[in-house]
Design a protein around this motif. Sequence first.
Motif, PDB file in Angstrom:
ATOM      1  N   TRP A   1       0.845  -1.201   0.000  1.00 45.42           N
ATOM      2  CA  TRP A   1       0.000   0.000   0.000  1.00 45.42           C
ATOM      3  C   TRP A   1       0.871   1.238   0.000  1.00 45.42           C
ATOM      4  CZ3 TRP A   1      -0.377   4.049   3.550  1.00 45.42           C
ATOM      5  CH2 TRP A   1      -1.395   4.969   3.282  1.00 45.42           C
TER       6      TRP A   1
ATOM      7  N   ASN B   1      -1.770   8.111  -1.645  1.00 43.76           N
ATOM      8  CA  ASN B   1      -2.042   8.740  -2.944  1.00 43.76           C
ATOM      9  C   ASN B   1      -1.351  10.090  -3.114  1.00 43.76           C
ATOM     10  OD1 ASN B   1      -3.735   6.793  -4.219  1.00 43.76           O
ATOM     11  ND2 ASN B   1      -5.415   7.385  -2.868  1.00 43.76           N
TER      12      ASN B   1
ATOM     13  N   ARG C   1       4.280   6.555  -4.485  1.00 43.21           N
ATOM     14  CA  ARG C   1       4.429   5.186  -4.994  1.00 43.21           C
ATOM     15  C   ARG C   1       5.664   5.071  -5.880  1.00 43.21           C
ATOM     16  NH1 ARG C   1      -0.435   1.076  -6.734  1.00 43.21           N
ATOM     17  NH2 ARG C   1       0.883  -0.764  -7.034  1.00 43.21           N
TER      18      ARG C   1
ATOM     19  N   ASP D   1      -4.698   1.720  -4.740  1.00 46.07           N
ATOM     20  CA  ASP D   1      -3.581   2.167  -3.911  1.00 46.07           C
ATOM     21  C   ASP D   1      -2.907   0.989  -3.208  1.00 46.07           C
ATOM     22  OD1 ASP D   1      -5.841   1.782  -2.353  1.00 46.07           O
ATOM     23  OD2 ASP D   1      -5.553   3.561  -1.102  1.00 46.07           O
TER      24      ASP D   1
END
Length: 251
Positions: free
Chosen positions: A199, A202, A207, A241
């Motif tokens: 995970w 956002n 990421r 996500d």
Amino acid sequence: MKLVSWNVNGLRACANKGFGEYFKQIGADLFCVQETKLQEGQITLDLGEEYTHYWNYAVKKGYSGTAVFTRIQPLSVRYGMETDEEPEGRILTLEFDGFYLVTVYTPNAKRDLSRLEYRLEWEDRFRDYLSRLDKLKPVIVCGDLNVAHQEIDIKNAKSNRGNSGFTDEERGKMTDLLEAGFVDTFRHLHPDRTDMYTWWSNMPGVRAKNVGWRIDYFLASARLAPAITHAGIDCDILGSDHCPIVLEVAI
């Protein structure tokens, strides 16, 4: 046998972001999803005639929910820990000849920890439920457990300690669950592997920089540990996500 688990954070949205392509490519025998965020009749999935679909919808619309798509017909299916006990659609249990499969979306303690007390009480009931099943036959548990268990499971452990999903209390409940007779399958095969997360926030760039948390798990009854042949994280799969996790077990 190949099993996949994925918190899709809204299956209707994920279906437009490659869910079907990944599903067909991975070829799982059992595919579990969490946070479906839909009600009956709100989606049509073409996953192949060999799969039977089981859904546990939350009473609240657009919230929570779990599902299992299976090639293997279960002996029984249970929705929640007890009959009609759990309105948030968080648990599905499928019984097979040699094991129980439980997919779960564990309650979040919330950013302000306002739901932490409920979360900890829920954890105790869930551990007791799994222990009762484990007395009957081995159990495989998968899903979003909403906790990074060890410092190795989170990118910035020091700055996140005490935050939702990384409180001492939540981590302690995970320890209690493992000590009740279960193994973290990924850590069983990869005890020292770093920078493997499921995970990511956002927030922009998070990421891409792999600033993540490992909060999605496959756990298994300890007596299944010798049968575990693969436990992986498909970090490169987008659409949510969270990313999918994969377990292969010789049963």
